[in-house]
Write an enzyme that holds these catalytic residues in place. Structure first.
Site, short mmCIF file in Angstrom:
data_model
loop_
_atom_site.label_atom_id
_atom_site.label_comp_id
_atom_site.label_asym_id
_atom_site.label_seq_id
_atom_site.Cartn_x
_atom_site.Cartn_y
_atom_site.Cartn_z
N SER A 35 6.70 0.16 -0.20
CA SER A 35 6.42 1.59 -0.08
C SER A 35 6.16 1.90 1.39
O SER A 35 5.83 1.00 2.18
CB SER A 35 5.19 1.95 -0.91
OG SER A 35 4.69 3.24 -0.57
N TYR A 45 -3.83 1.99 -3.57
CA TYR A 45 -2.39 1.73 -3.57
C TYR A 45 -1.97 0.95 -2.33
O TYR A 45 -1.23 -0.03 -2.42
CB TYR A 45 -1.65 3.07 -3.65
CG TYR A 45 -0.15 2.96 -3.76
CD1 TYR A 45 0.45 2.39 -4.87
CD2 TYR A 45 0.68 3.45 -2.75
CE1 TYR A 45 1.82 2.30 -4.99
CE2 TYR A 45 2.05 3.37 -2.86
CZ TYR A 45 2.62 2.80 -3.97
OH TYR A 45 3.99 2.72 -4.07
#
Length: 232
Positions: free
Chosen positions: A133, A146
């Site tokens: 990501s 995250y």
């Protein structure tokens, strides 16, 4: 005929989103694709071989990897696309939320890699692609949980790449920016300041294209890191 025709791929999170797009793109390239997700109905569906598995159960992952190797062979390509996305301010975050995020975004990819990479090394060929990501290299507010998991995944990738260098096993990290999948449904980024509108996000097929590009490079070429994001 493409360079992936007749090969075997293993894709997690393959029932939807990025994993689903990757699996579909690989079939389009002529590969047989093992799709893995909790919601899939086990069985053969065209060039798909579907298996239901809870990736947070490391014993189940090890058992599935052994079953795949015994019945279908050692995959040529393994793609860790399954993941979760928890957006919460640090002051409101809990250790239980962190544990859950780590289980799917870091421990599960580790278990999948552990299930297949030693056999790939013994054969002398194969590729592991981890879907990271933008949050594996950039910090954003409310992203503590995250990012902790995705930074960990990047560390796993870099270490595996170092350990398997020269073995014939190649490792690539694909780090997309905001991608329009169902993970955004409860967040509604269109109504939140500072968020990329969904119509300006990447599409899952864009990330799948990056995976295909990495997987179709000649055997003497390794792509360490592919970073892509919305143009806006």
């Amino acid at each position: 005929m493409t360079t992936l025709a007749g090969t075997l791929s293993f894709v997690t999170g393959a029932s939807r989103g990025i994993g689903g797009a990757v699996a579909q793109a690989l079939v389009g390239q002529g590969a047989t694709v093992v799709r893995v997700a909790r919601s899939l109905s086990p069985g053969a569906h065209g060039r798909f071989r579907d298996f239901a598995c809870d990736l947070t159960d490391t014993d189940a992952v090890a058992q599935l990897a052994g079953q795949i190797i015994d019945t279908l062979g050692v995959p040529d390509l393994v793609v860790n696309a399954a993941g979760s996305f928890t957006l919460v301010p640090f002051d409101a975050a809990t250790t239980d939320q962190l544990r859950r995020e780590l289980e799917l975004n870091l421990v599960a990819p580790f278990a999948v890699a552990r299930g297949f990479l030693p056999s790939m090394k013994a054969r002398g060929s194969g590729m592991l692609v981890n879907i990271g990501s933008i949050a594996d290299h950039s910090a954003f507010p409310d992203n503590t949980i995250y990012s902790a998991a995705k930074y960990g995944l990047r560390g796993l990738h870099e270490t595996l790449r170092a350990e398997y260098r020269g073995s014939g096993v190649r490792c690539t990290l694909v780090s997309p920016g905001a991608t329009d999948t169902s993970i955004w449904d409860p967040i509604d980024p269109d109504s939140r300041a500072g968020f990329t509108p969904r119509n300006a996000m990447l599409r899952p097929e864009d990330v799948a294209d990056a995976v295909i590009f990495a997987a179709t490079r000649p055997a003497h070429v390794e792509l360490d890191w592919i970073r892509l994001g919305p143009a806006r």
